[in-house]
Design a protein around this motif. Structure first.
Motif, PDB file in Angstrom:
ATOM      1  N   THR A  21      85.482  43.003  78.163  1.00 15.26           N
ATOM      2  CA  THR A  21      86.454  42.391  79.081  1.00 15.26           C
ATOM      3  C   THR A  21      87.902  42.551  78.615  1.00 15.26           C
ATOM      4  OG1 THR A  21      86.345  40.236  77.990  1.00 15.26           O
ATOM      5  CG2 THR A  21      84.753  40.635  79.754  1.00 15.26           C
ATOM      6  N   CYS A  22      88.129  43.432  77.631  1.00 12.45           N
ATOM      7  CA  CYS A  22      89.496  43.598  77.112  1.00 12.45           C
ATOM      8  C   CYS A  22      90.395  44.256  78.160  1.00 12.45           C
ATOM      9  CB  CYS A  22      89.444  44.467  75.865  1.00 12.45           C
ATOM     10  SG  CYS A  22      91.034  44.834  75.141  1.00 12.45           S
ATOM     11  N   ASP A  45      81.435  40.361  75.963  1.00  8.61           N
ATOM     12  CA  ASP A  45      82.385  40.371  74.846  1.00  8.61           C
ATOM     13  C   ASP A  45      83.755  39.909  75.321  1.00  8.61           C
ATOM     14  OD1 ASP A  45      82.980  41.341  72.004  1.00  8.61           O
ATOM     15  OD2 ASP A  45      84.546  42.342  73.157  1.00  8.61           O
ATOM     16  N   SER A 133      84.771  42.319  62.747  1.00  9.05           N
ATOM     17  CA  SER A 133      85.063  43.514  63.529  1.00  9.05           C
ATOM     18  C   SER A 133      86.189  44.278  62.839  1.00  9.05           C
ATOM     19  CB  SER A 133      85.490  43.091  64.947  1.00  9.05           C
ATOM     20  OG  SER A 133      85.843  44.212  65.709  1.00  9.05           O
ATOM     21  N   ASP A 134      86.099  45.591  62.864  1.00  9.82           N
ATOM     22  CA  ASP A 134      87.144  46.453  62.306  1.00  9.82           C
ATOM     23  C   ASP A 134      87.304  46.299  60.798  1.00  9.82           C
ATOM     24  OD1 ASP A 134      88.551  47.846  64.722  1.00  9.82           O
ATOM     25  OD2 ASP A 134      88.303  45.761  65.322  1.00  9.82           O
ATOM     26  N   TRP A 165      82.513  49.033  69.815  1.00 11.30           N
ATOM     27  CA  TRP A 165      83.513  48.698  70.837  1.00 11.30           C
ATOM     28  C   TRP A 165      84.112  49.994  71.391  1.00 11.30           C
ATOM     29  CZ3 TRP A 165      88.208  50.555  69.380  1.00 11.30           C
ATOM     30  CH2 TRP A 165      88.643  50.469  68.062  1.00 11.30           C
ATOM     31  N   SER A 166      84.743  49.914  72.556  1.00  9.77           N
ATOM     32  CA  SER A 166      85.231  51.108  73.270  1.00  9.77           C
ATOM     33  C   SER A 166      84.190  52.232  73.212  1.00  9.77           C
ATOM     34  CB  SER A 166      86.568  51.607  72.697  1.00  9.77           C
ATOM     35  OG  SER A 166      87.596  50.685  72.934  1.00  9.77           O
ATOM     36  N   LEU A 168      83.020  54.171  75.306  1.00 10.28           N
ATOM     37  CA  LEU A 168      83.350  55.375  76.087  1.00 10.28           C
ATOM     38  C   LEU A 168      84.692  55.953  75.622  1.00 10.28           C
ATOM     39  CD1 LEU A 168      82.339  53.950  79.604  1.00 10.28           C
ATOM     40  CD2 LEU A 168      80.968  55.403  78.087  1.00 10.28           C
ATOM     41  N   ALA A 170      87.418  54.385  75.425  1.00  9.66           N
ATOM     42  CA  ALA A 170      88.396  53.873  76.398  1.00  9.66           C
ATOM     43  C   ALA A 170      88.581  54.881  77.547  1.00  9.66           C
ATOM     44  CB  ALA A 170      89.715  53.543  75.707  1.00  9.66           C
ATOM     45  N   MET A 206      79.341  47.808  74.383  1.00  9.76           N
ATOM     46  CA  MET A 206      79.933  46.861  75.346  1.00  9.76           C
ATOM     47  C   MET A 206      80.947  47.576  76.227  1.00  9.76           C
ATOM     48  SD  MET A 206      82.303  44.806  72.686  1.00  9.76           S
ATOM     49  CE  MET A 206      81.619  44.821  71.063  1.00  9.76           C
ATOM     50  N   LYS A 208      83.334  48.537  79.225  1.00  9.57           N
ATOM     51  CA  LYS A 208      84.036  47.797  80.288  1.00  9.57           C
ATOM     52  C   LYS A 208      84.049  48.686  81.518  1.00  9.57           C
ATOM     53  CE  LYS A 208      88.460  47.900  80.526  1.00  9.57           C
ATOM     54  NZ  LYS A 208      89.888  47.780  80.168  1.00  9.57           N
ATOM     55  N   GLY A 210      85.410  48.595  85.881  1.00 13.72           N
ATOM     56  CA  GLY A 210      86.207  47.821  86.823  1.00 13.72           C
ATOM     57  C   GLY A 210      85.615  47.697  88.212  1.00 13.72           C
ATOM     58  N   ARG A 214      79.958  51.149  88.770  1.00 16.73           N
ATOM     59  CA  ARG A 214      80.026  51.590  87.363  1.00 16.73           C
ATOM     60  C   ARG A 214      79.350  50.578  86.440  1.00 16.73           C
ATOM     61  NH1 ARG A 214      86.086  54.101  86.486  1.00 16.73           N
ATOM     62  NH2 ARG A 214      85.692  56.032  87.622  1.00 16.73           N
ATOM     63  N   GLU A 217      75.790  51.327  86.842  1.00 22.61           N
ATOM     64  CA  GLU A 217      75.498  52.654  86.274  1.00 22.61           C
ATOM     65  C   GLU A 217      75.396  52.571  84.743  1.00 22.61           C
ATOM     66  OE1 GLU A 217      78.343  55.661  87.558  1.00 22.61           O
ATOM     67  OE2 GLU A 217      78.244  56.588  85.578  1.00 22.61           O
ATOM     68  N   ASN A 218      76.310  51.846  84.136  1.00 25.29           N
ATOM     69  CA  ASN A 218      76.305  51.747  82.671  1.00 25.29           C
ATOM     70  C   ASN A 218      75.064  51.013  82.166  1.00 25.29           C
ATOM     71  OD1 ASN A 218      78.721  53.088  82.757  1.00 25.29           O
ATOM     72  ND2 ASN A 218      79.995  51.281  82.402  1.00 25.29           N
TER      73      ASN A 218
HETATM   74  N1  LIG Z   1      86.685  44.280  68.418  1.00 23.09           N
HETATM   75  C1  LIG Z   1      87.620  45.161  68.714  1.00 23.09           C
HETATM   76  O1  LIG Z   1      88.468  45.442  67.884  1.00 23.09           O
HETATM   77  C2  LIG Z   1      87.618  45.830  70.059  1.00 23.09           C
HETATM   78  C3  LIG Z   1      88.540  46.847  70.296  1.00 23.09           C
HETATM   79  C4  LIG Z   1      88.506  47.499  71.530  1.00 23.09           C
HETATM   80  C5  LIG Z   1      87.585  47.117  72.496  1.00 23.09           C
HETATM   81  N2  LIG Z   1      86.714  46.082  72.253  1.00 23.09           N
HETATM   82  C6  LIG Z   1      85.709  45.675  73.284  1.00 23.09           C
HETATM   83  O2  LIG Z   1      85.067  46.860  73.783  1.00 23.09           O
HETATM   84  C7  LIG Z   1      85.150  46.820  75.215  1.00 23.09           C
HETATM   85  C8  LIG Z   1      85.129  48.219  75.786  1.00 23.09           C
HETATM   86  O3  LIG Z   1      86.217  48.989  75.296  1.00 23.09           O
HETATM   87  P1  LIG Z   1      87.352  49.574  76.238  1.00 23.09           P
HETATM   88  O4  LIG Z   1      87.538  48.643  77.339  1.00 23.09           O
HETATM   89  O5  LIG Z   1      88.516  49.899  75.374  1.00 23.09           O
HETATM   90  O6  LIG Z   1      86.817  50.978  76.722  1.00 23.09           O
HETATM   91  P2  LIG Z   1      85.426  51.666  77.145  1.00 23.09           P
HETATM   92  O7  LIG Z   1      84.435  50.668  77.580  1.00 23.09           O
HETATM   93  O8  LIG Z   1      85.076  52.633  76.073  1.00 23.09           O
HETATM   94  O9  LIG Z   1      85.919  52.530  78.396  1.00 23.09           O
HETATM   95  C9  LIG Z   1      86.428  51.882  79.548  1.00 23.09           C
HETATM   96  C10 LIG Z   1      86.996  52.963  80.440  1.00 23.09           C
HETATM   97  O10 LIG Z   1      85.923  53.770  80.911  1.00 23.09           O
HETATM   98  C11 LIG Z   1      85.907  53.727  82.333  1.00 23.09           C
HETATM   99  N3  LIG Z   1      84.493  53.656  82.764  1.00 23.09           N
HETATM  100  C12 LIG Z   1      83.588  52.702  82.489  1.00 23.09           C
HETATM  101  N4  LIG Z   1      82.395  53.007  82.999  1.00 23.09           N
HETATM  102  C13 LIG Z   1      82.540  54.190  83.630  1.00 23.09           C
HETATM  103  C14 LIG Z   1      81.670  55.035  84.371  1.00 23.09           C
HETATM  104  N5  LIG Z   1      80.380  54.723  84.531  1.00 23.09           N
HETATM  105  N6  LIG Z   1      82.174  56.184  84.890  1.00 23.09           N
HETATM  106  C15 LIG Z   1      83.463  56.531  84.703  1.00 23.09           C
HETATM  107  N7  LIG Z   1      84.338  55.781  84.031  1.00 23.09           N
HETATM  108  C16 LIG Z   1      83.887  54.613  83.486  1.00 23.09           C
HETATM  109  C17 LIG Z   1      86.649  52.482  82.733  1.00 23.09           C
HETATM  110  O11 LIG Z   1      87.262  52.671  83.986  1.00 23.09           O
HETATM  111  P3  LIG Z   1      87.364  51.494  85.083  1.00 23.09           P
HETATM  112  O12 LIG Z   1      87.815  50.260  84.338  1.00 23.09           O
HETATM  113  O13 LIG Z   1      88.358  52.039  86.053  1.00 23.09           O
HETATM  114  O14 LIG Z   1      85.995  51.330  85.687  1.00 23.09           O
HETATM  115  C18 LIG Z   1      87.700  52.388  81.637  1.00 23.09           C
HETATM  116  O15 LIG Z   1      88.792  53.241  81.918  1.00 23.09           O
HETATM  117  C19 LIG Z   1      86.449  46.063  75.484  1.00 23.09           C
HETATM  118  O16 LIG Z   1      86.531  45.651  76.832  1.00 23.09           O
HETATM  119  C20 LIG Z   1      86.340  44.954  74.467  1.00 23.09           C
HETATM  120  O17 LIG Z   1      85.474  43.945  74.975  1.00 23.09           O
HETATM  121  C21 LIG Z   1      86.717  45.437  71.038  1.00 23.09           C
END
Ligand SMILES: NC(=O)c1ccc[n+]([C@@H]2O[C@H](COP(=O)([O-])OP(=O)(O)OC[C@H]3O[C@@H](n4cnc5c(N)ncnc54)[C@H](OP(=O)(O)O)[C@@H]3O)[C@@H](O)[C@H]2O)c1
Length: 252
Positions: A21-22, A45, A133-134, A165-166, A168, A170, A206, A208, A210, A214, A217-218
């Motif tokens: 949810t970041c 998360d 984390s990290d 985390w992240s 994909l 991001a 985890m 994210k 929107g 999706r 799908e995930n």
């Molecule tokens: N502990 C830490 O230090 C830390 C750091 C970073 C992140 N996090 C956690 O990890 C989570 C996920 O990381 P994140 O938000 O950076 O990135 P992510 O989940 O790796 O990627 C999100 C991106 O991928 C796109 N996406 C998601 N599913 C998709 C699909 N099926 N097809 C095409 N595009 C898709 C999303 O687009 P749309 O949004 O447009 O759908 C968004 O642009 C965060 O929300 C947070 O909870 C934790």
């Protein structure tokens, strides 16, 4: 849907696929977390740093999670004296007790003290699982050297589950040509291939997303096979530190 779970080193389990949810636009958070819960996610998360616990909490009434597996707030209390206030604030805004509470970042000069305070809160029954984390290996060795308990996440070598985390990258890894080629071969989307790769490694993820399609799908990334060859091709896109999408913690 029954989600696969990963055992933590404290006897608890974590559903392998979670929902991130970041940086989610505030007005959408409650709706998107609600969509994720209806789709079947049981691991959400959030963090005080994300300033969205109250909106996440509105979507996660305790009754939705009879097995008490929802909520995985990462957290960033910067000093020991702030930990109790941070936990109280999280519980107040979420309206439920998080199952897993993390130190979000190894802030120099504070993380060892913060880890001791989290352990006390766990011993008091205020927290169930606690992790970090990290953290680099050096940070982990420092807190373990203090006689601390092992965090429930984050370093496989030390018997600690690694949470991705992240997952994909991001969004950046979705454009990788190797991933696109594997996706074509297995008839799935690039996002599903990346998430399947994580799941086969045994890491909780985890992603994210929107929008509902999706989000669903995930979640449907666990019902197809990646061959050992597909896994190896995907392994090879690793760019080490050059592929990092977030800031790099300072050494311990
Ligand atoms: N502990 C830490 O230090 C830390 C750091 C970073 C992140 N996090 C956690 O990890 C989570 C996920 O990381 P994140 O938000 O950076 O990135 P992510 O989940 O790796 O990627 C999100 C991106 O991928 C796109 N996406 C998601 N599913 C998709 C699909 N099926 N097809 C095409 N595009 C898709 C999303 O687009 P749309 O949004 O447009 O759908 C968004 O642009 C965060 O929300 C947070 O909870 C934790």
């Amino acid at each position: 849907m029954l989600l696969d779970t990963i055992p933590l080193n404290d006897g608890c389990q974590i559903p392998q696929i979670g929902f991130g949810t970041c940086l989610m636009p505030s007005p959408d958070t409650e709706r998107l977390v609600g969509t994720a819960l209806v789709a079947g996610y049981r691991h959400i998360d959030t963090a005080r740093y994300y300033r969205n616990e109250a909106r996440v909490g509105k979507a996660v009434p305790p009754v939705t999670c009879p097995e008490n597996r929802c909520g995985s707030p990462a957290n960033c209390p910067s000093a020991r004296t702030h930990v109790r206030q941070a936990i109280d604030a999280s519980v107040g805004e979420l309206g439920t007790h998080p199952d897993l509470y993390l130190i979000h970042w190894p802030q120099q000069g504070h993380y060892a003290q913060t880890w001791r305070a989290l352990q006390e809160a766990q011993a008091d029954g205020r927290l169930r699982s606690v992790g970090v984390s990290d953290f680099h290996r050096g940070h982990l060795e420092r807190i373990l050297g203090d006689g601390g308990i092992r965090p429930a996440v984050n370093c496989a070598d030390l018997g600690i589950a690694v949470q991705a985390w992240s997952p994909l990258g991001a969004g950046a890894v979705l454009r990788d040509r190797t991933i696109a080629s594997v996706a074509q071969d297995v008839g799935r989307s690039s996002a599903q291939v990346i998430l399947r790769w994580h799941l086969r490694r045994g890491d909780p993820v985890m992603p994210k997303a929107g929008a509902g399609p999706r989000i669903r799908e995930n979640l449907a990334s666990d019902d197809f096979v990646l061959s050992p060859g597909d896994m190896t091709r995907t392994d090879r896109i690793d760019r080490g530190e050059r592929g990092r999408s977030g800031p790099r913690p300072a050494a311990a």
